[in-house]
Design an enzyme around this catalytic site. Structure first.
Site, PDB file in Angstrom:
ATOM      1  N   TYR A   1     -24.197  56.526  63.303  1.00 17.96           N
ATOM      2  CA  TYR A   1     -25.608  56.153  63.105  1.00 17.96           C
ATOM      3  C   TYR A   1     -25.696  55.504  61.814  1.00 17.96           C
ATOM      4  O   TYR A   1     -25.603  56.083  60.855  1.00 17.96           O
ATOM      5  CB  TYR A   1     -26.589  57.111  63.452  1.00 17.96           C
ATOM      6  CG  TYR A   1     -27.201  56.857  64.825  1.00 17.96           C
ATOM      7  CD1 TYR A   1     -28.016  55.652  64.878  1.00 17.96           C
ATOM      8  CD2 TYR A   1     -27.180  57.721  65.686  1.00 17.96           C
ATOM      9  CE1 TYR A   1     -28.376  55.489  66.290  1.00 17.96           C
ATOM     10  CE2 TYR A   1     -27.615  57.414  66.779  1.00 17.96           C
ATOM     11  CZ  TYR A   1     -28.361  56.413  67.306  1.00 17.96           C
ATOM     12  OH  TYR A   1     -29.039  56.081  68.431  1.00 17.96           O
TER      13      TYR A   1
ATOM     14  N   GLU B   1     -28.899  53.187  60.877  1.00 22.82           N
ATOM     15  CA  GLU B   1     -30.067  52.672  60.801  1.00 22.82           C
ATOM     16  C   GLU B   1     -30.485  52.156  59.706  1.00 22.82           C
ATOM     17  O   GLU B   1     -30.390  53.041  58.513  1.00 22.82           O
ATOM     18  CB  GLU B   1     -31.144  53.392  61.539  1.00 22.82           C
ATOM     19  CG  GLU B   1     -31.070  53.259  63.108  1.00 22.82           C
ATOM     20  CD  GLU B   1     -31.960  54.237  63.887  1.00 22.82           C
ATOM     21  OE1 GLU B   1     -31.882  55.431  63.311  1.00 22.82           O
ATOM     22  OE2 GLU B   1     -32.899  53.917  64.705  1.00 22.82           O
TER      23      GLU B   1
ATOM     24  N   ASP C   1     -29.203  27.212  68.333  1.00 29.71           N
ATOM     25  CA  ASP C   1     -28.553  28.022  69.118  1.00 29.71           C
ATOM     26  C   ASP C   1     -27.002  27.641  69.373  1.00 29.71           C
ATOM     27  O   ASP C   1     -26.735  27.028  70.256  1.00 29.71           O
ATOM     28  CB  ASP C   1     -29.336  28.328  70.166  1.00 29.71           C
ATOM     29  CG  ASP C   1     -28.627  29.632  71.172  1.00 29.71           C
ATOM     30  OD1 ASP C   1     -27.400  30.058  70.835  1.00 29.71           O
ATOM     31  OD2 ASP C   1     -29.195  29.822  71.929  1.00 29.71           O
TER      32      ASP C   1
ATOM     33  N   THR D   1     -23.336  33.703  69.408  1.00 30.84           N
ATOM     34  CA  THR D   1     -22.778  35.037  69.778  1.00 30.84           C
ATOM     35  C   THR D   1     -21.537  34.957  69.180  1.00 30.84           C
ATOM     36  O   THR D   1     -20.794  33.840  68.700  1.00 30.84           O
ATOM     37  CB  THR D   1     -22.572  35.120  71.361  1.00 30.84           C
ATOM     38  OG1 THR D   1     -21.936  33.552  71.733  1.00 30.84           O
ATOM     39  CG2 THR D   1     -24.231  35.049  71.795  1.00 30.84           C
TER      40      THR D   1
ATOM     41  N   LYS E   1     -17.760  34.256  72.539  1.00 34.82           N
ATOM     42  CA  LYS E   1     -17.376  33.214  73.130  1.00 34.82           C
ATOM     43  C   LYS E   1     -16.098  32.335  72.444  1.00 34.82           C
ATOM     44  O   LYS E   1     -15.086  32.859  72.130  1.00 34.82           O
ATOM     45  CB  LYS E   1     -18.651  32.073  73.357  1.00 34.82           C
ATOM     46  CG  LYS E   1     -19.644  32.931  73.978  1.00 34.82           C
ATOM     47  CD  LYS E   1     -20.681  32.145  74.602  1.00 34.82           C
ATOM     48  CE  LYS E   1     -21.821  32.724  75.743  1.00 34.82           C
ATOM     49  NZ  LYS E   1     -22.688  33.346  74.690  1.00 34.82           N
TER      50      LYS E   1
ATOM     51  N   ARG F   1     -18.355  41.324  71.920  1.00 31.70           N
ATOM     52  CA  ARG F   1     -19.617  40.786  72.491  1.00 31.70           C
ATOM     53  C   ARG F   1     -20.718  41.095  71.437  1.00 31.70           C
ATOM     54  O   ARG F   1     -20.829  42.526  71.279  1.00 31.70           O
ATOM     55  CB  ARG F   1     -19.803  41.673  73.715  1.00 31.70           C
ATOM     56  CG  ARG F   1     -20.790  41.161  74.635  1.00 31.70           C
ATOM     57  CD  ARG F   1     -20.440  41.946  75.915  1.00 31.70           C
ATOM     58  NE  ARG F   1     -19.394  41.078  76.584  1.00 31.70           N
ATOM     59  CZ  ARG F   1     -19.455  39.777  77.264  1.00 31.70           C
ATOM     60  NH1 ARG F   1     -20.611  39.262  77.279  1.00 31.70           N
ATOM     61  NH2 ARG F   1     -18.271  39.231  77.488  1.00 31.70           N
TER      62      ARG F   1
HETATM   63  N1  DSN Z   1     -24.109  33.781  79.960  1.00 29.08           N
HETATM   64  C1  DSN Z   1     -23.724  33.014  78.991  1.00 29.08           C
HETATM   65  C2  DSN Z   1     -23.148  31.873  79.499  1.00 29.08           C
HETATM   66  O1  DSN Z   1     -22.182  31.868  80.405  1.00 29.08           O
HETATM   67  O2  DSN Z   1     -23.016  30.574  78.933  1.00 29.08           O
HETATM   68  C3  DSN Z   1     -24.838  32.615  78.325  1.00 29.08           C
HETATM   69  O3  DSN Z   1     -25.652  33.841  77.777  1.00 29.08           O
END
Ligand code: DSN
Length: 426
Positions: A64, A66, A210, A236, A239, A245
């Site tokens: 933890y 925080e 974004d 994110t 990707k 993730r």
């Molecule tokens: N679910 C993601 C995508 O497939 O683009 C976006 O959050």
């Protein structure tokens, strides 16, 4: 240290997962086999490196922490601090950002934090319509964003199926938003953040970029970066960045303390330190020359896939791609996205059904599929394999009900997957 760590990773047999919980162990093995034996064209997915996976499953999962480095609410955070400081420094260096927050558990939470810093409840915001390629958190009515703020959606031009910055500017002048969100989940063209910033400046709005999908491509310098233009950029890491993730917020230094407070204690409790360690590894990997080569291949594979599918009679939304995404309109074949994704999955090729701009079909059916190249490129597939995959997709889609064709394709897919194993699963 090396020995201690490796004894943790190689759990003694009596404590192995399969002995403790054979059901979950069996399902996880089956998932490994599913991934190993199928061609993954889901644009938002990828395969992490063995190093990222090792960091993610490390013992810091137990800790933890925080708070933030140097100001935690728990003791014993010396290594948590080291890890988070490294992750922050690497993220800033990679994206040339003034500040970074690496604690956001997801891209949605990164956006939530950004909104809470830049907006008051009920404020007007412009974001790309979900049905034209935006994201749930860009103002969808079923999401906190559309429920908390007054989103005015913008879309693509009906002719070009690309962003029309004059139309976006007219909308901004009319609605005077406090924030403009630039970014998408299924838009395959370059986003001109400089133009977005000049529109935002004209109406006194802030700009949020974004880059959840394109962060890896941007980090490699192959798509323009929003950092000089957007006060906040969210991403994110799972990707195109090929990390675990999770979410990431990059921002100007004046906004950094607000963002930190919005993430913790505003929205989250303890950070996922194992994920932050894995993020740090992925940022390091993204700074290596091999990562730029990888991203070049991601783009080349996407362009090849687009032109091959087009050559086989499919319509590519906007005519092509500048990133890892190809949005395919199946209307010329007379089949829906739902039928296509189900038939392709049965043949060992995973894609997702996806609305095309101005889609007459409902979101669960759709007229299109979205395909993407990050995961297959990680496995080492190149343009030759893209041509073969396009041929296989066409074969399945032109004989939807023919299980013999499907089985033949399934066998061919298995063969290709054996030739290109997932890194670390070889
Ligand atoms: N679910 C993601 C995508 O497939 O683009 C976006 O959050």
């Amino acid at each position: 240290m090396e020995y201690y760590y490796s004894t943790i990773v190689r759990t003694p047999k009596e404590h192995s997962l399969s002995q403790r919980d054979d059901e979950i162990a069996r399902i996880l093995r089956a998932e490994e086999e599913r991934q190993a034996g199928t061609i993954n064209l889901i644009a938002s997915e990828n395969h992490v490196s063995p190093a990222v996976l090792e960091a993610q499953r490390s013992l810091i999962i137990d800790k933890y922490a925080e708070g933030y480095p140097g100001r935690r609410y728990y003791s014993g955070c010396v290594h948590a601090d080291e890890i988070e400081n490294l992750a922050i420094a690497r993220a800033r260096e990679l994206f040339k950002a003034e500040r970074a927050n690496v604690q956001a558990h997801s891209g949605s939470q990164a956006n939530m934090a950004a909104y809470s810093v830049l907006l008051d409840h009920g404020d007007t915001v412009m974001g790309m319509s979900l049905s034209h390629g935006g994201h749930l958190t860009h103002g969808s009515k079923v999401n906190f964003s559309g429920q908390s703020y007054r989103f005015v959606p913008y879309g693509v031009d009906p002719e070009t199926e690309m962003l029309n910055y004059d139309a976006i500017e007219r909308l901004a002048l009319k609605h005077k938003p406090r924030l403009i969100v630039a970014g998408a989940s299924s838009y395959s063209r370059v986003i001109d953040f400089e133009k977005f910033r000049s529109i935002a400046d004209r109406v006194g709005a802030r700009l949020l970029a974004d880059i959840a999908h394109t962060a890896g491509i941007i980090a490699a310098g192959l798509n323009p970066s929003p950092i000089p233009y957007a006060q906040i950029s969210t991403a994110t890491t799972q990707k195109t960045l090929r990390g675990p993730r999770g979410g990431l917020v990059l921002c100007d230094k004046q906004l950094a303390s607000g963002i930190d407070a919005a993430v913790f204690p505003g929205m989250q409790g303890g950070p996922a330190m194992h994920t932050i360690a894995a993020k740090a590894v992925c940022f390091l990997e993204a700074m290596e020359p091999a990562f730029i080569e990888y991203q070049k291949s991601v783009l080349e594979n996407a362009r090849t896939l687009a032109s091959e599918l087009k050559g086989h009679g499919m319509r590519i939304v906007s005519g092509g791609t500048d990133n890892h995404i190809v949005l395919v309109d199946l209307s010329p074949l007379g089949i829906s996205g739902k039928n296509a994704d189900e038939a392709l999955e049965a043949a060992g090729i995973t894609v997702n059904r996806n609305a095309i701009p101005f889609d007459p079909k409902p979101p669960r059916i759709t007229s299109g599929i979205r395909v993407g190249t990050p995961a297959v490129t990680t496995r080492g597939f190149g343009p030759g394999e893209m041509k073969r995959i396009a041929g296989l997709i066409v074969k399945v889609l032109s004989s939807l009900d023919d299980t013999r064709v499907r089985d033949q394709v399934r066998d061919e897919v298995r063969g290709m997957c054996r030739q290109f194993p997932i890194p670390g699963l070889a």
